[in-house]
Design an enzyme around this catalytic site. Sequence first.
Site, mmCIF file in Angstrom:
data_model
loop_
_atom_site.group_PDB
_atom_site.id
_atom_site.type_symbol
_atom_site.label_atom_id
_atom_site.label_comp_id
_atom_site.label_asym_id
_atom_site.label_seq_id
_atom_site.Cartn_x
_atom_site.Cartn_y
_atom_site.Cartn_z
ATOM 1 N N HIS A 53 21.528 42.562 66.667
ATOM 2 C CA HIS A 53 21.908 43.577 65.670
ATOM 3 C C HIS A 53 22.727 44.716 66.289
ATOM 4 O O HIS A 53 22.380 45.898 66.163
ATOM 5 C CB HIS A 53 20.659 44.140 64.978
ATOM 6 C CG HIS A 53 20.965 44.623 63.587
ATOM 7 N ND1 HIS A 53 20.131 44.424 62.517
ATOM 8 C CD2 HIS A 53 22.038 45.285 63.081
ATOM 9 C CE1 HIS A 53 20.658 44.956 61.421
ATOM 10 N NE2 HIS A 53 21.819 45.481 61.744
ATOM 11 N N ARG A 103 22.878 40.235 56.692
ATOM 12 C CA ARG A 103 21.446 40.467 56.812
ATOM 13 C C ARG A 103 20.761 39.133 57.085
ATOM 14 O O ARG A 103 21.166 38.104 56.529
ATOM 15 C CB ARG A 103 20.885 41.088 55.529
ATOM 16 C CG ARG A 103 21.159 42.590 55.398
ATOM 17 C CD ARG A 103 20.361 43.386 56.445
ATOM 18 N NE ARG A 103 20.592 44.824 56.379
ATOM 19 C CZ ARG A 103 21.488 45.488 57.115
ATOM 20 N NH1 ARG A 103 22.264 44.844 57.965
ATOM 21 N NH2 ARG A 103 21.574 46.799 57.015
ATOM 22 N N GLU A 137 13.332 41.064 63.263
ATOM 23 C CA GLU A 137 14.006 41.884 64.283
ATOM 24 C C GLU A 137 13.050 42.961 64.770
ATOM 25 O O GLU A 137 12.391 43.590 63.942
ATOM 26 C CB GLU A 137 15.259 42.538 63.690
ATOM 27 C CG GLU A 137 16.318 41.551 63.256
ATOM 28 C CD GLU A 137 17.592 42.221 62.733
ATOM 29 O OE1 GLU A 137 17.736 43.450 62.908
ATOM 30 O OE2 GLU A 137 18.422 41.532 62.159
#
Lengths: 305, 305
Positions: free
Chosen positions: B268, B220, B249
């Site tokens: 991601h 993360r 993000e």
Amino acid sequence: MSWLYLAFEPTEQQTYLDLLLSSGLQADDIQRTPDHNTKVTFGSPRKIAETLKEMPNLAWAHSSWAGVEPLLQQPRDNFELTNTRDVFGPLIAEFVFGYLLLFEKNILAKYENQQLGKWDDQLPGTLRGKTIGIAGVGSIGSHVAMVAKSFGMITRGLTRNSTDCRFIDRFYTSANPVGFGTGLDYLVGVLPNTTYTRDLINGAMLAALNTGAIVINVGRGATLDERALEIELRNDHLRGAVLDVLKTEPLPTQDPLWQVPNLFITSHTSAPSFPAQVIHPFLKNLHLFKQGQPLLYKVSFKQQY
Amino acid sequence: MSWLYLAFEPTEQQTYLDLLLSSGLQADDIQRTPDHNTKVTFGSPRKIAETLKEMPNLAWAHSSWAGVEPLLQQPRDNFELTNTRDVFGPLIAEFVFGYLLLFEKNILAKYENQQLGKWDDQLPGTLRGKTIGIAGVGSIGSHVAMVAKSFGMITRGLTRNSTDCRFIDRFYTSANPVGFGTGLDYLVGVLPNTTYTRDLINGAMLAALNTGAIVINVGRGATLDERALEIELRNDHLRGAVLDVLKTEPLPTQDPLWQVPNLFITSHTSAPSFPAQVIHPFLKNLHLFKQGQPLLYKVSFKQQY
């Protein structure tokens, strides 16, 4: 009396000499020039082949390479020939999976989008569950298969004799190259250059691969039909290919192969010989040789590998 | 009476509904809207969190993601929470080794030289014998360690409790982040986002890595100090880094992070959720739930993972 001649390329000679002296060999053992006292030679296959005529009483030659073509292409076979194994498998496996993952993870496309500041969330592919065919199941091919299993892949092997690798799910012989190729997502060539393997990876095998398959050749250039590969790349049957070995090395700057779409040419670097690793199979065999025991890593002049 | 509410994003809802119906669930089991009859919910953690207040009698929520932050950031904890495991480990391992090998095999440099028709025989590096540190030793970190072993690497793990992974050579706790980082060639972050892991990968840990180390974060974004990473990249202490996860993000187009040298940003995508894989841990747990047996893949609200 000295009995060991080191037949390396000039750039490597001192490195190997230093490593062997620090590994227990005596300076007195090592000859400055080859002669009728030479019992053992260790070096590059090309240099050994050039020197053979000066070593009439040679008992054993150990090649610092896996491929030993120069020693098979000369007539003499009255000595034991062994080559370097167990060293290149890990390096070749790294190379193979580095390039398979380059394709599956869309690494180049993501890198290009990064230059544009673009959040590229296109999903990557996966190796898991895919079928990989390994042409040549020696110590290198077996290592590639082992790593393939750690990635959850289905494995096939094309081989004449080596049907005992526990990381291969199914074996094929060169009598059935199309059966071997049919249904493969990835084809990896690790074949030696012998009279049996010339262009064994041919148009029929390549056409049998799954649409979108990836081909990697790290064996010898002579074992793959480059023209057939180019056709399958240009007609988009294949997604990509990587040739570490070529029929002509170095490939001339003007050769059109450099520009074939989705073809990566990596200039015979997939399995560099790190001297600190390469000496170990030699030292292991030297111990056996001195005790008069059978050598490991033997190359058959008849089978050519 | 229906009792299962699927709380997926609109783009995924139909895919999961179809997969579950073809896996043995009855249309009568599945609710169109959540209500006081909802006993079980399966979906994205964000959608489940949004829907919680409409499911007062919820007994069990199963997240289709590994990370469950939205469900930890709300106060209610009177239900069992489980998440998706055993699915992302293989995908993350592919991602990690794809990028480590991109660096070690000089793939981009070779590709650039190919455009020039240049036979680039510069020798690549190797993973073999290198030391990899894995921050977070859950099911994902364990899988990365397993593949690292197949490449002949030395492995370290940073963990609070999971010291039973047989693919980790040495364990460290977060009390000793510098000890963990000292001597690492590669650092891979697979940490969940909890109050204990914020910026755990900090400047001190990064400065302790070997010169030329490579850092990959697939856990993360909150767990890594991006500014400290940028410093270590710009002063050439690190050879490169890959951030699949970021504090913000999507990363805005104008963010200077896109342009940091030797930093790859992969938006991601390292562990996409393939629904056909994601349903399996849910179905396994559903079987246990119906039999009144303890569930697998439990998330502790206290430990936050």
